[in-house]
Motif scaffolding. Sequence first.
Motif, mmCIF file in Angstrom:
data_model
loop_
_atom_site.group_PDB
_atom_site.id
_atom_site.type_symbol
_atom_site.label_atom_id
_atom_site.label_comp_id
_atom_site.label_asym_id
_atom_site.label_seq_id
_atom_site.Cartn_x
_atom_site.Cartn_y
_atom_site.Cartn_z
ATOM 1 N N GLU A 38 1.076 -1.028 -0.052
ATOM 2 C CA GLU A 38 -0.305 -0.212 0.101
ATOM 3 C C GLU A 38 0.968 1.048 0.166
ATOM 4 O OE1 GLU A 38 -3.454 -1.210 1.951
ATOM 5 O OE2 GLU A 38 -2.665 -1.266 3.519
ATOM 6 N N ILE A 39 2.178 1.499 0.862
ATOM 7 C CA ILE A 39 2.325 2.488 1.377
ATOM 8 C C ILE A 39 3.286 2.363 -0.577
ATOM 9 C CG2 ILE A 39 4.891 3.455 2.159
ATOM 10 C CD1 ILE A 39 3.897 2.062 4.776
ATOM 11 N N SER A 40 4.102 1.565 -0.946
ATOM 12 C CA SER A 40 4.646 1.797 -1.758
ATOM 13 C C SER A 40 3.533 2.480 -3.501
ATOM 14 C CB SER A 40 5.034 0.468 -2.526
ATOM 15 O OG SER A 40 4.646 -0.754 -2.700
ATOM 16 N N SER A 41 2.855 2.079 -3.418
ATOM 17 C CA SER A 41 1.669 2.251 -4.230
ATOM 18 C C SER A 41 1.315 3.631 -4.390
ATOM 19 C CB SER A 41 0.386 1.128 -4.588
ATOM 20 O OG SER A 41 0.886 -0.077 -4.551
ATOM 21 N N GLU A 42 1.486 4.397 -2.979
ATOM 22 C CA GLU A 42 1.014 5.542 -2.978
ATOM 23 C C GLU A 42 2.106 6.725 -3.367
ATOM 24 O OE1 GLU A 42 -1.341 7.690 -1.053
ATOM 25 O OE2 GLU A 42 -2.879 6.572 -2.112
ATOM 26 N N LEU A 43 3.181 5.827 -3.191
ATOM 27 C CA LEU A 43 4.737 6.362 -3.567
ATOM 28 C C LEU A 43 5.159 7.181 -4.631
ATOM 29 C CD1 LEU A 43 7.186 5.355 -0.678
ATOM 30 C CD2 LEU A 43 5.927 8.030 -1.051
#
Length: 198
Positions: A38-43
């Motif tokens: 999730e975090i990497s997709s946002e970034l």
Amino acid sequence: MNFIEINGQKIEILSKGTGKPAILILSGMGSPFYEWEEISSELAETNQVIMYHRPGLGESEYIDKKRTTENVTKDIIQILEKLNITEPIILAGHSYGGLCAQHFSKLYPDRIRGLLLFDSTSVDLYKLDQLDLPYLNENDSDAAWIEICKEHAALSPTELLKLLDPVLTKEQQKLPKKTQEKLIAFYTNPSLYKTMLQ
């Protein structure tokens, strides 16, 4: 999901997004980068995000060689070269990945634009072993952890699945089904435990 070759070994890598600066996330010692979904997709909406599994983790090829933070710094340089990333990066490290990130930033300060540490292992970790902490010494000893890793390393993935009976957290259960399967496969791979023993 892709693979690159570093020092003759197949390394599992994920790169998404195209913005600059690139962000390289280093997961913890026994942690998969899939947990950063999730975090990497946002970034990745604004930056290129790179994550990889060190040798012996995930689908990266296992090597019977002692792994050190210095090895990881060399891996990072090769990954950046293979991905043609020449500008300074933001380096994020969790736990053992944080220790590796600190080592990299000391060796290559000109390659770092920012350094983020999440529950990072301290460069002074050895001092913890010098403290008299009865609860930790009795319930979480290095010797007990090493024995568990040895036992797990000798088992097959099927045996590990039966023994560990891994249950995903509520947050992990929200991840795509394929990612959930990769998480289970990560924790039931004997290479994980062999690698942690190095």
